[in-house]
Write a protein that holds these residues in place. Structure first.
Motif, PDB file in Angstrom:
ATOM      1  N   CYS A  25       0.853  -1.183   0.000  1.00  0.00           N
ATOM      2  CA  CYS A  25       0.000   0.000   0.000  1.00  0.00           C
ATOM      3  C   CYS A  25       0.895   1.240   0.000  1.00  0.00           C
ATOM      4  O   CYS A  25       1.824   1.366   0.821  1.00  0.00           O
ATOM      5  CB  CYS A  25      -0.896  -0.003   1.229  1.00  0.00           C
ATOM      6  N   GLU A  26       0.603   2.136  -0.942  1.00  0.00           N
ATOM      7  CA  GLU A  26       1.409   3.349  -1.065  1.00  0.00           C
ATOM      8  C   GLU A  26       1.129   4.342   0.053  1.00  0.00           C
ATOM      9  O   GLU A  26       1.938   5.236   0.281  1.00  0.00           O
ATOM     10  CB  GLU A  26       1.121   4.018  -2.417  1.00  0.00           C
ATOM     11  N   TYR A  27       0.088   4.197   0.819  1.00  0.00           N
ATOM     12  CA  TYR A  27      -0.253   5.174   1.848  1.00  0.00           C
ATOM     13  C   TYR A  27       0.245   4.735   3.216  1.00  0.00           C
ATOM     14  O   TYR A  27       0.919   5.485   3.925  1.00  0.00           O
ATOM     15  CB  TYR A  27      -1.755   5.399   1.880  1.00  0.00           C
ATOM     16  N   CYS A  28      -0.105   3.442   3.585  1.00  0.00           N
ATOM     17  CA  CYS A  28       0.259   2.977   4.918  1.00  0.00           C
ATOM     18  C   CYS A  28       1.386   1.946   4.892  1.00  0.00           C
ATOM     19  O   CYS A  28       1.938   1.602   5.946  1.00  0.00           O
ATOM     20  CB  CYS A  28      -0.942   2.401   5.648  1.00  0.00           C
ATOM     21  N   GLY A  29       1.775   1.414   3.711  1.00  0.00           N
ATOM     22  CA  GLY A  29       2.871   0.492   3.598  1.00  0.00           C
ATOM     23  C   GLY A  29       2.551  -0.948   3.939  1.00  0.00           C
ATOM     24  O   GLY A  29       3.474  -1.777   4.045  1.00  0.00           O
ATOM     25  N   VAL A  30       1.257  -1.310   4.131  1.00  0.00           N
ATOM     26  CA  VAL A  30       0.915  -2.691   4.446  1.00  0.00           C
ATOM     27  C   VAL A  30       1.133  -3.549   3.217  1.00  0.00           C
ATOM     28  O   VAL A  30       0.985  -3.095   2.073  1.00  0.00           O
ATOM     29  CB  VAL A  30      -0.550  -2.770   4.929  1.00  0.00           C
ATOM     30  N   LEU A  31       1.538  -4.834   3.431  1.00  0.00           N
ATOM     31  CA  LEU A  31       1.847  -5.741   2.339  1.00  0.00           C
ATOM     32  C   LEU A  31       0.720  -6.762   2.166  1.00  0.00           C
ATOM     33  O   LEU A  31       0.071  -7.183   3.138  1.00  0.00           O
ATOM     34  CB  LEU A  31       3.175  -6.442   2.616  1.00  0.00           C
ATOM     35  N   GLU A  32       0.513  -7.200   0.912  1.00  0.00           N
ATOM     36  CA  GLU A  32      -0.440  -8.259   0.592  1.00  0.00           C
ATOM     37  C   GLU A  32       0.283  -9.302  -0.231  1.00  0.00           C
ATOM     38  O   GLU A  32       1.087  -8.963  -1.110  1.00  0.00           O
ATOM     39  CB  GLU A  32      -1.652  -7.715  -0.181  1.00  0.00           C
ATOM     40  N   SER A  33       0.059 -10.578   0.036  1.00  0.00           N
ATOM     41  CA  SER A  33       0.856 -11.644  -0.569  1.00  0.00           C
ATOM     42  C   SER A  33       0.623 -11.777  -2.064  1.00  0.00           C
ATOM     43  O   SER A  33       1.566 -11.999  -2.824  1.00  0.00           O
ATOM     44  CB  SER A  33       0.564 -12.978   0.129  1.00  0.00           C
ATOM     45  N   SER A  34      -0.617 -11.622  -2.536  1.00  0.00           N
ATOM     46  CA  SER A  34      -0.905 -11.842  -3.960  1.00  0.00           C
ATOM     47  C   SER A  34      -2.024 -10.912  -4.391  1.00  0.00           C
ATOM     48  O   SER A  34      -2.692 -10.270  -3.572  1.00  0.00           O
ATOM     49  CB  SER A  34      -1.306 -13.303  -4.227  1.00  0.00           C
ATOM     50  N   LEU A  35      -2.221 -10.885  -5.718  1.00  0.00           N
ATOM     51  CA  LEU A  35      -3.276 -10.038  -6.275  1.00  0.00           C
ATOM     52  C   LEU A  35      -4.661 -10.558  -5.896  1.00  0.00           C
ATOM     53  O   LEU A  35      -5.575  -9.774  -5.647  1.00  0.00           O
ATOM     54  CB  LEU A  35      -3.127  -9.973  -7.803  1.00  0.00           C
ATOM     55  N   VAL A  36      -4.819 -11.884  -5.818  1.00  0.00           N
ATOM     56  CA  VAL A  36      -6.119 -12.447  -5.459  1.00  0.00           C
ATOM     57  C   VAL A  36      -6.500 -12.040  -4.039  1.00  0.00           C
ATOM     58  O   VAL A  36      -7.642 -11.635  -3.772  1.00  0.00           O
ATOM     59  CB  VAL A  36      -6.091 -13.972  -5.619  1.00  0.00           C
ATOM     60  N   ASP A  37      -5.563 -12.124  -3.107  1.00  0.00           N
ATOM     61  CA  ASP A  37      -5.843 -11.720  -1.735  1.00  0.00           C
ATOM     62  C   ASP A  37      -6.123 -10.229  -1.638  1.00  0.00           C
ATOM     63  O   ASP A  37      -6.973  -9.794  -0.844  1.00  0.00           O
ATOM     64  CB  ASP A  37      -4.676 -12.092  -0.830  1.00  0.00           C
ATOM     65  N   ALA A  38      -5.418  -9.436  -2.448  1.00  0.00           N
ATOM     66  CA  ALA A  38      -5.641  -7.994  -2.414  1.00  0.00           C
ATOM     67  C   ALA A  38      -7.030  -7.637  -2.919  1.00  0.00           C
ATOM     68  O   ALA A  38      -7.729  -6.787  -2.350  1.00  0.00           O
ATOM     69  CB  ALA A  38      -4.569  -7.290  -3.250  1.00  0.00           C
ATOM     70  N   VAL A  39      -7.468  -8.312  -3.978  1.00  0.00           N
ATOM     71  CA  VAL A  39      -8.817  -8.042  -4.497  1.00  0.00           C
ATOM     72  C   VAL A  39      -9.868  -8.468  -3.484  1.00  0.00           C
ATOM     73  O   VAL A  39     -10.869  -7.788  -3.275  1.00  0.00           O
ATOM     74  CB  VAL A  39      -9.005  -8.772  -5.851  1.00  0.00           C
ATOM     75  N   ALA A  40      -9.641  -9.622  -2.838  1.00  0.00           N
ATOM     76  CA  ALA A  40     -10.595 -10.080  -1.832  1.00  0.00           C
ATOM     77  C   ALA A  40     -10.647  -9.147  -0.635  1.00  0.00           C
ATOM     78  O   ALA A  40     -11.696  -9.012   0.008  1.00  0.00           O
ATOM     79  CB  ALA A  40     -10.236 -11.495  -1.384  1.00  0.00           C
ATOM     80  N   ALA A  41      -9.533  -8.464  -0.310  1.00  0.00           N
ATOM     81  CA  ALA A  41      -9.496  -7.537   0.821  1.00  0.00           C
ATOM     82  C   ALA A  41      -9.995  -6.154   0.467  1.00  0.00           C
ATOM     83  O   ALA A  41     -10.042  -5.276   1.336  1.00  0.00           O
ATOM     84  CB  ALA A  41      -8.065  -7.434   1.368  1.00  0.00           C
TER      85      ALA A  41
END
Length: 317
Positions: free
Chosen positions: A275-291
């Motif tokens: 995340c460009e704002y808070c810097g949190v990481l997501e493992s994959s694109l599928v998980d990011a879309v689900a979140a």
């Protein structure tokens, strides 16, 4: 001295058998028999024998009433062998008064007649009928010119005045009021017949035109669906296809309608999103879309940070 000869005559036989033999069986009780099983009419006493089920006379009514000797089968029937009934000479006790027997017999006769005249106990539902309309609510069907003409011809054949055979005082032949009314009605309908025929033809033409337009619209719609059917099938295949670089996970399916195919293809399979704002990481694109991650100015943002920006700036993956 002349002698006279006397013709021998047969002695008159007794109407009932007179015997001193008595059956050892116990006596029958008249009170135990129904009114229809015994007849106590004076001089015609009979009883329905319970052994052979035949009507048997009763003798010795005034002293010792017994059943007369009788057979189980008719004696005159040559096809059967008669046998003496076991109730022969059996005593019977007449412990029922004549008045009581007559009243009981009359009551049973009236009761049987009443029962036979009753209606059956099964109740059949009556069909529900609709109320007939009043005479003022009836709408007579309009008569045509041809129908009135036939009525006038039929009346003319039966009416002498309309045939011209009846004349008035001046010698003129005039039709009767009914014939005149039918003739006037026929002429009036005959003048209106062209207008009615024109109306019928107009409605027939409109009906045929509507049928043609409806058939054309149906065929045009079928042709239109046939033309776009390949594109619809292609869209269905793309909707069911799994984007390149997406890994299927067990559990509920990810809503793939939010994914953009060329953007998902640019993202590596094992890369992480930040995340460009808070810097949190997501493992994959599928998980990011689900979140609920979104792109803002082509940069990934988590769902919490994306809510800080206006909706028109958010772009789904």
């Amino acid at each position: 001295m002349a002698t006279t000869t006397v013709e021998p005559t047969a002695r008159k036989r007794r109407r009932k058998t007179r015997t001193k033999n008595i059956s050892p069986l116990p006596a029958l009780l008249a009170s135990e028999l129904t009114a229809s099983q015994i007849d106590l009419t004076p001089g015609k006493e009979h009883v329905f024998c319970p052994a052979c089920e035949n009507w048997t006379p009763i003798t010795g009514v005034l002293s010792t009433p017994v059943l007369v000797p009788h057979h189980t089968t008719p004696y005159h029937d040559p096809t059967t062998t008669p046998r003496r009934c076991s109730n022969t000479n059996r005593r019977i006790t007449l412990d029922t008064a004549l008045d009581t027997w007559q009243a009981d017999l009359a009551e049973r006769t009236v009761a049987s007649a009443t029962v036979s005249s009753r209606r059956p106990t099964k109740v059949l539902p009556k069909p529900r009928t609709h109320a007939a309309p009043a005479a003022s609510q009836l709408k007579p069907s309009p008569l045509g010119a041809e129908q009135v003409r036939r009525m006038f011809r039929q009346h003319q054949e039966q009416c002498l005045a309309c045939k011209g055979e009846a004349t008035d005082r001046t010698g003129q032949t005039l039709p009767c009021p009914d014939g005149e009314r039918l003739a006037v009605t026929f002429l009036r309908l005959l003048r209106q017949e062209p207008k009615r025929q024109a109306v019928r033809e107009f409605f027939a033409r409109e009906r045929r035109r509507f049928d043609r337009e409806y058939a054309g619209a149906v065929s045009k719609g079928e042709a239109g669906w046939a033309a776009v059917l390949p594109a619809v099938q292609n869209a269905d295949q793309l909707r069911r296809a799994v984007p390149q670089g997406v890994r299927l996970a067990e559990g509920p399916e990810v809503p793939l309608d939010r994914l953009v195919l060329h953007q998902a293809a640019e993202q590596p399979e094992s890369g992480q999103l930040k995340c460009e704002y808070c810097g949190v990481l997501e493992s994959s694109l599928v998980d990011a879309v689900a979140a609920g991650w979104c792109r803002i100015t082509h940069r990934p943002h988590c769902g919490r940070c994306a809510d800080r920006f206006p909706a028109w700036t958010r772009t789904s993956f």
